[in-house]
Design an enzyme around this catalytic site. Structure first.
Site: not given
Length: 130
Positions: A15, A76, A107
Site C-alpha cells: 500500500s 481492491d 486490499h
C-alpha cells in the site's frame, strides 16, 4: 560507507509502503546526491500506486538495473486496481522491467502473491529461476 550496496537491496512495501518504495527506486529527483544514479537489486509494490507521476524521472541505471514486481488485488477498494495498470504503463514507458500480477483479492495479500514475491527476490538477489 561499508554498508550493503544498493545493488544487493530490494526495496518494497504494501500500500503506502509500496508507493514510497516506488519513489525510492525510480524517482531520481527525490534521491540524494550520489545515490540518484545507483540501481537497487529490485523493487516490490504490493497493492501500491505511483505517486507524483507527472514529475517522475527515472535514471537510466534505475530503469535498466532495478526490475520491479507489482502485485495487486483485482477487487481492491482502497488502492483501485486501475492504479496498477496506470503505474505499470508509466514505468514501462520509461524502460523499467515490470512483472505485474493480478490476484483475486481486495486490499490484502494472497498466498500466490507471496510465492511470486519470494521467487522475484530469489531471482534478483541470487539469479535463481524456478
Amino acid at each position: 560507507e561499508d554498508g550493503i550496496p544498493p545493488s544487493r537491496i530490494v526495496v518494497g512495501g504494501f500500500s503506502q509502503g509500496g508507493a514510497a518504495a516506488l519513489l525510492a527506486a525510480y524517482n531520481k529527483n527525490l534521491r540524494s546526491q550520489g545515490v540518484a544514479d545507483t540501481a537497487y537489486a529490485g523493487c516490490v509494490g504490493l497493492s501500491a500506486w505511483l505517486t507524483l507521476p507527472d514529475s517522475l524521472s527515472v535514471s537510466e541505471k534505475s530503469s535498466q538495473g532495478t526490475p520491479m514486481f507489482w502485485g495487486h488485488g483485482k477487487y481492491d477498494d482502497k488502492v483501485l486496481f486501475k492504479q496498477q495498470a496506470f503505474g505499470v504503463e508509466k514505468l514501462r514507458s520509461m524502460d523499467v522491467q515490470v512483472k505485474d500480477e493480478v490476484y483475486p483479492m481486495g486490499h490484502e495479500s494472497h498466498p500466490e502473491e507471496m510465492m511470486a514475491l519470494a521467487t522475484f527476490v530469489d531471482e534478483v538477489l541470487f539469479g535463481q529461476k524456478e
